[in-house]
Scaffold this motif. Sequence first.
Motif, PDB file in Angstrom:
ATOM      1  N   GLU A  49     -77.591  20.025 -11.178  1.00  0.00           N
ATOM      2  CA  GLU A  49     -78.375  21.259 -11.163  1.00  0.00           C
ATOM      3  C   GLU A  49     -79.625  21.127 -10.301  1.00  0.00           C
ATOM      4  OE1 GLU A  49     -77.980  24.460 -12.504  1.00  0.00           O
ATOM      5  OE2 GLU A  49     -75.947  23.669 -12.629  1.00  0.00           O
ATOM      6  N   PRO A  50     -79.881  22.115  -9.438  1.00  0.00           N
ATOM      7  CA  PRO A  50     -81.126  22.105  -8.677  1.00  0.00           C
ATOM      8  C   PRO A  50     -82.293  22.514  -9.574  1.00  0.00           C
ATOM      9  CG  PRO A  50     -79.894  24.101  -8.205  1.00  0.00           C
ATOM     10  CD  PRO A  50     -79.029  23.257  -9.109  1.00  0.00           C
ATOM     11  N   VAL A  51     -83.500  22.337  -9.078  1.00  0.00           N
ATOM     12  CA  VAL A  51     -84.692  22.796  -9.790  1.00  0.00           C
ATOM     13  C   VAL A  51     -84.649  24.320  -9.917  1.00  0.00           C
ATOM     14  CG1 VAL A  51     -87.220  22.968  -9.647  1.00  0.00           C
ATOM     15  CG2 VAL A  51     -86.068  20.837  -9.004  1.00  0.00           C
ATOM     16  N   ARG A  52     -84.156  24.959  -8.866  1.00  0.00           N
ATOM     17  CA  ARG A  52     -84.098  26.424  -8.837  1.00  0.00           C
ATOM     18  C   ARG A  52     -82.953  26.833  -7.930  1.00  0.00           C
ATOM     19  NH1 ARG A  52     -89.186  29.932  -6.560  1.00  0.00           N
ATOM     20  NH2 ARG A  52     -88.176  31.965  -6.546  1.00  0.00           N
ATOM     21  N   ARG A  53     -82.340  27.974  -8.239  1.00  0.00           N
ATOM     22  CA  ARG A  53     -81.243  28.503  -7.420  1.00  0.00           C
ATOM     23  C   ARG A  53     -81.343  30.016  -7.419  1.00  0.00           C
ATOM     24  NH1 ARG A  53     -74.891  26.905  -8.148  1.00  0.00           N
ATOM     25  NH2 ARG A  53     -73.980  28.607  -6.967  1.00  0.00           N
ATOM     26  N   GLU A  54     -81.301  30.616  -6.235  1.00  0.00           N
ATOM     27  CA  GLU A  54     -81.327  32.074  -6.117  1.00  0.00           C
ATOM     28  C   GLU A  54     -80.222  32.525  -5.191  1.00  0.00           C
ATOM     29  OE1 GLU A  54     -84.949  34.364  -5.850  1.00  0.00           O
ATOM     30  OE2 GLU A  54     -86.101  32.516  -6.073  1.00  0.00           O
ATOM     31  N   VAL A  55     -79.655  33.685  -5.496  1.00  0.00           N
ATOM     32  CA  VAL A  55     -78.585  34.264  -4.691  1.00  0.00           C
ATOM     33  C   VAL A  55     -79.045  35.644  -4.231  1.00  0.00           C
ATOM     34  CG1 VAL A  55     -76.165  34.972  -4.669  1.00  0.00           C
ATOM     35  CG2 VAL A  55     -76.871  33.019  -6.073  1.00  0.00           C
ATOM     36  N   PHE A  56     -78.862  35.923  -2.942  1.00  0.00           N
ATOM     37  CA  PHE A  56     -79.284  37.193  -2.338  1.00  0.00           C
ATOM     38  C   PHE A  56     -78.108  37.833  -1.617  1.00  0.00           C
ATOM     39  CE2 PHE A  56     -82.824  34.271  -2.381  1.00  0.00           C
ATOM     40  CZ  PHE A  56     -83.906  35.029  -2.797  1.00  0.00           C
ATOM     41  N   ARG A  57     -78.191  39.145  -1.460  1.00  0.00           N
ATOM     42  CA  ARG A  57     -77.229  39.856  -0.613  1.00  0.00           C
ATOM     43  C   ARG A  57     -78.007  40.601   0.451  1.00  0.00           C
ATOM     44  NH1 ARG A  57     -73.718  44.093  -3.549  1.00  0.00           N
ATOM     45  NH2 ARG A  57     -73.894  42.705  -5.286  1.00  0.00           N
ATOM     46  N   ALA A  58     -77.340  40.874   1.573  1.00  0.00           N
ATOM     47  CA  ALA A  58     -77.972  41.551   2.698  1.00  0.00           C
ATOM     48  C   ALA A  58     -76.948  42.492   3.336  1.00  0.00           C
ATOM     49  CB  ALA A  58     -78.473  40.532   3.719  1.00  0.00           C
ATOM     50  N   PRO A  59     -77.419  43.387   4.208  1.00  0.00           N
ATOM     51  CA  PRO A  59     -76.476  44.262   4.913  1.00  0.00           C
ATOM     52  C   PRO A  59     -75.392  43.455   5.623  1.00  0.00           C
ATOM     53  CG  PRO A  59     -78.728  44.974   5.304  1.00  0.00           C
ATOM     54  CD  PRO A  59     -78.806  43.658   4.570  1.00  0.00           C
ATOM     55  N   GLN A  60     -74.318  44.110   5.933  1.00  0.00           N
ATOM     56  CA  GLN A  60     -73.151  43.522   6.602  1.00  0.00           C
ATOM     57  C   GLN A  60     -72.457  42.493   5.719  1.00  0.00           C
ATOM     58  OE1 GLN A  60     -75.015  42.146  10.234  1.00  0.00           O
ATOM     59  NE2 GLN A  60     -74.476  44.060  11.278  1.00  0.00           N
ATOM     60  N   ASP A  61     -72.526  42.705   4.398  1.00  0.00           N
ATOM     61  CA  ASP A  61     -71.836  41.843   3.434  1.00  0.00           C
ATOM     62  C   ASP A  61     -72.185  40.369   3.592  1.00  0.00           C
ATOM     63  OD1 ASP A  61     -70.561  43.876   2.033  1.00  0.00           O
ATOM     64  OD2 ASP A  61     -68.827  43.882   3.369  1.00  0.00           O
ATOM     65  N   ARG A  62     -73.476  40.090   3.810  1.00  0.00           N
ATOM     66  CA  ARG A  62     -73.936  38.713   3.907  1.00  0.00           C
ATOM     67  C   ARG A  62     -74.464  38.249   2.558  1.00  0.00           C
ATOM     68  NH1 ARG A  62     -78.264  38.645   7.973  1.00  0.00           N
ATOM     69  NH2 ARG A  62     -78.390  40.849   7.445  1.00  0.00           N
ATOM     70  N   VAL A  63     -74.262  36.971   2.266  1.00  0.00           N
ATOM     71  CA  VAL A  63     -74.719  36.354   1.017  1.00  0.00           C
ATOM     72  C   VAL A  63     -75.532  35.115   1.378  1.00  0.00           C
ATOM     73  CG1 VAL A  63     -73.996  35.194  -1.105  1.00  0.00           C
ATOM     74  CG2 VAL A  63     -72.744  37.210  -0.291  1.00  0.00           C
ATOM     75  N   LEU A  64     -76.681  34.986   0.730  1.00  0.00           N
ATOM     76  CA  LEU A  64     -77.573  33.853   0.949  1.00  0.00           C
ATOM     77  C   LEU A  64     -77.818  33.165  -0.382  1.00  0.00           C
ATOM     78  CD1 LEU A  64     -79.679  32.260   2.701  1.00  0.00           C
ATOM     79  CD2 LEU A  64     -81.336  33.989   1.986  1.00  0.00           C
ATOM     80  N   VAL A  65     -77.669  31.846  -0.401  1.00  0.00           N
ATOM     81  CA  VAL A  65     -77.976  31.058  -1.593  1.00  0.00           C
ATOM     82  C   VAL A  65     -79.032  30.030  -1.184  1.00  0.00           C
ATOM     83  CG1 VAL A  65     -77.103  29.503  -3.376  1.00  0.00           C
ATOM     84  CG2 VAL A  65     -75.630  31.336  -2.483  1.00  0.00           C
ATOM     85  N   ILE A  66     -80.125  29.985  -1.943  1.00  0.00           N
ATOM     86  CA  ILE A  66     -81.172  28.989  -1.708  1.00  0.00           C
ATOM     87  C   ILE A  66     -81.281  28.139  -2.967  1.00  0.00           C
ATOM     88  CG2 ILE A  66     -83.586  28.554  -1.111  1.00  0.00           C
ATOM     89  CD1 ILE A  66     -83.690  31.400   0.038  1.00  0.00           C
ATOM     90  N   THR A  67     -81.233  26.827  -2.773  1.00  0.00           N
ATOM     91  CA  THR A  67     -81.445  25.902  -3.887  1.00  0.00           C
ATOM     92  C   THR A  67     -82.648  25.030  -3.561  1.00  0.00           C
ATOM     93  OG1 THR A  67     -79.851  24.324  -2.954  1.00  0.00           O
ATOM     94  CG2 THR A  67     -79.032  25.842  -4.645  1.00  0.00           C
ATOM     95  N   TRP A  68     -83.434  24.727  -4.584  1.00  0.00           N
ATOM     96  CA  TRP A  68     -84.610  23.865  -4.435  1.00  0.00           C
ATOM     97  C   TRP A  68     -84.358  22.578  -5.203  1.00  0.00           C
ATOM     98  CZ3 TRP A  68     -84.850  29.089  -4.599  1.00  0.00           C
ATOM     99  CH2 TRP A  68     -85.674  29.729  -3.673  1.00  0.00           C
ATOM    100  N   TRP A  69     -84.761  21.459  -4.580  1.00  0.00           N
ATOM    101  CA  TRP A  69     -84.527  20.139  -5.142  1.00  0.00           C
ATOM    102  C   TRP A  69     -85.784  19.301  -5.018  1.00  0.00           C
ATOM    103  CZ3 TRP A  69     -79.550  19.482  -6.944  1.00  0.00           C
ATOM    104  CH2 TRP A  69     -78.611  20.399  -6.493  1.00  0.00           C
ATOM    105  N   GLU A  70     -85.986  18.393  -5.952  1.00  0.00           N
ATOM    106  CA  GLU A  70     -87.006  17.360  -5.831  1.00  0.00           C
ATOM    107  C   GLU A  70     -86.263  16.114  -5.358  1.00  0.00           C
ATOM    108  OE1 GLU A  70     -90.286  17.606  -6.076  1.00  0.00           O
ATOM    109  OE2 GLU A  70     -90.086  19.727  -6.546  1.00  0.00           O
ATOM    110  N   ALA A  71     -86.717  15.546  -4.255  1.00  0.00           N
ATOM    111  CA  ALA A  71     -86.006  14.395  -3.696  1.00  0.00           C
ATOM    112  C   ALA A  71     -86.998  13.400  -3.119  1.00  0.00           C
ATOM    113  CB  ALA A  71     -85.043  14.854  -2.607  1.00  0.00           C
ATOM    114  N   ALA A  72     -86.666  12.142  -3.242  1.00  0.00           N
ATOM    115  CA  ALA A  72     -87.466  11.088  -2.612  1.00  0.00           C
ATOM    116  C   ALA A  72     -87.261  11.171  -1.105  1.00  0.00           C
ATOM    117  CB  ALA A  72     -87.041   9.724  -3.142  1.00  0.00           C
ATOM    118  N   GLU A  73     -88.233  10.684  -0.367  1.00  0.00           N
ATOM    119  CA  GLU A  73     -88.125  10.689   1.091  1.00  0.00           C
ATOM    120  C   GLU A  73     -86.818  10.023   1.519  1.00  0.00           C
ATOM    121  OE1 GLU A  73     -90.331  12.186   3.148  1.00  0.00           O
ATOM    122  OE2 GLU A  73     -91.430  12.819   1.367  1.00  0.00           O
TER     123      GLU A  73
END
Length: 90
Positions: A32-56
């Motif tokens: 599981e990521p720290v956070r996950r969001e799903v978006f939709r946009a015109p032209q039937d586009r889908v965007l998913v953004i996930t946020w993670w805490e990670a070591a360098e």
Amino acid sequence: MSTVALMWEARAADGRGNELLEWARAQVLAREPVRREVFRAPQDRVLVITWWEAAEGVAADLPELPEPAADLITRAVHRWRFESVEVDGG
């Protein structure tokens, strides 16, 4: 540790935007990521953004959404990785 944002964007085949949206929502990541969001946009586009805490240098090991079935999308999925940076206070 730094925050890494993974962005995944796809464009659905004609008339299949809702199906692509539901497909993206149903994907289970290896962890599981720290956070996950799903978006939709015109032209039937889908965007998913996930946020993670990670070591360098560990960002390469973060799980990503896969490619959907070829008949569900009009082109290859676009992917981007961003790492947080300190804001200069000056």
